[in-house]
Design a protein around this motif. Structure first.
Motif, PDB file in Angstrom:
ATOM      1  N   THR A  11      54.847  42.152 119.281  1.00  0.00           N
ATOM      2  CA  THR A  11      54.602  43.583 119.216  1.00  0.00           C
ATOM      3  C   THR A  11      55.921  44.324 119.367  1.00  0.00           C
ATOM      4  OG1 THR A  11      54.128  43.646 121.581  1.00  0.00           O
ATOM      5  CG2 THR A  11      52.248  43.422 120.117  1.00  0.00           C
ATOM      6  N   VAL A  16      54.674  50.392 121.244  1.00  0.00           N
ATOM      7  CA  VAL A  16      53.928  50.433 122.510  1.00  0.00           C
ATOM      8  C   VAL A  16      54.287  51.704 123.284  1.00  0.00           C
ATOM      9  CG1 VAL A  16      53.559  49.290 124.736  1.00  0.00           C
ATOM     10  CG2 VAL A  16      53.661  47.929 122.632  1.00  0.00           C
ATOM     11  N   LYS A  20      51.708  54.749 124.307  1.00  0.00           N
ATOM     12  CA  LYS A  20      51.571  55.237 125.691  1.00  0.00           C
ATOM     13  C   LYS A  20      51.825  56.738 125.768  1.00  0.00           C
ATOM     14  CE  LYS A  20      52.595  50.947 128.107  1.00  0.00           C
ATOM     15  NZ  LYS A  20      53.460  50.272 129.092  1.00  0.00           N
ATOM     16  N   ILE A  37      48.864  48.295 127.716  1.00  0.00           N
ATOM     17  CA  ILE A  37      48.410  48.072 126.342  1.00  0.00           C
ATOM     18  C   ILE A  37      48.588  46.596 126.024  1.00  0.00           C
ATOM     19  CG2 ILE A  37      48.785  48.631 123.908  1.00  0.00           C
ATOM     20  CD1 ILE A  37      49.661  51.406 124.775  1.00  0.00           C
ATOM     21  N   GLN A  39      47.491  43.350 123.271  1.00  0.00           N
ATOM     22  CA  GLN A  39      46.936  42.910 121.996  1.00  0.00           C
ATOM     23  C   GLN A  39      46.383  41.516 122.200  1.00  0.00           C
ATOM     24  OE1 GLN A  39      48.895  43.777 118.113  1.00  0.00           O
ATOM     25  NE2 GLN A  39      49.176  41.568 118.065  1.00  0.00           N
ATOM     26  N   THR A  52      43.127  45.554 120.374  1.00  0.00           N
ATOM     27  CA  THR A  52      44.075  46.145 121.308  1.00  0.00           C
ATOM     28  C   THR A  52      43.282  46.818 122.419  1.00  0.00           C
ATOM     29  OG1 THR A  52      45.757  46.468 119.611  1.00  0.00           O
ATOM     30  CG2 THR A  52      45.936  47.837 121.578  1.00  0.00           C
ATOM     31  N   ILE A  70      48.352  46.348 117.422  1.00  0.00           N
ATOM     32  CA  ILE A  70      49.134  47.471 117.936  1.00  0.00           C
ATOM     33  C   ILE A  70      49.898  48.163 116.805  1.00  0.00           C
ATOM     34  CG2 ILE A  70      51.163  48.041 119.348  1.00  0.00           C
ATOM     35  CD1 ILE A  70      50.082  46.039 121.440  1.00  0.00           C
TER      36      ILE A  70
END
Length: 85
Positions: A11, A16, A20, A37, A39, A52, A70
């Motif tokens: 990822t 990410v 957020k 978070i 996956q 996710t 993601i």
């Protein structure tokens, strides 16, 4: 069966962080509120291949699931899932 031979999809840390930020903004959270978070891959029947999970560390913890990787999640996906709860 070798459970450790599967490669885990990578990822993008930037994506990410972006997710957020969007979650903080959409839920009007203070920046001190932690968000996790993850996956996940599933190989069981009747299970999305990639999911996710977004966990907002409030009391109680809020958890949201999106059946996408993601990298594929757009702002509109978050709007839809966060406002449907």
């Amino acid at each position: 069966m070798d459970l450790f031979s599967k490669t885990k999809p990578k990822t993008d840390p930037g994506k990410v962080r972006q997710l957020k930020f969007w979650v903080h903004d959409l839920l009007k959270l203070d920046l001190e509120t932690s968000i996790s978070i993850s996956q996940l891959q599933c190989s069981e029947a009747n299970c999305a291949p990639i999911e996710t999970v977004i966990a907002v560390m409030t009391e109680p913890i809020q958890q949201y699931k999106i059946h996408k990787a993601i990298a594929e999640i757009a702002y509109t996906d978050l709007v839809q899932i966060l406002q449907s709860e």
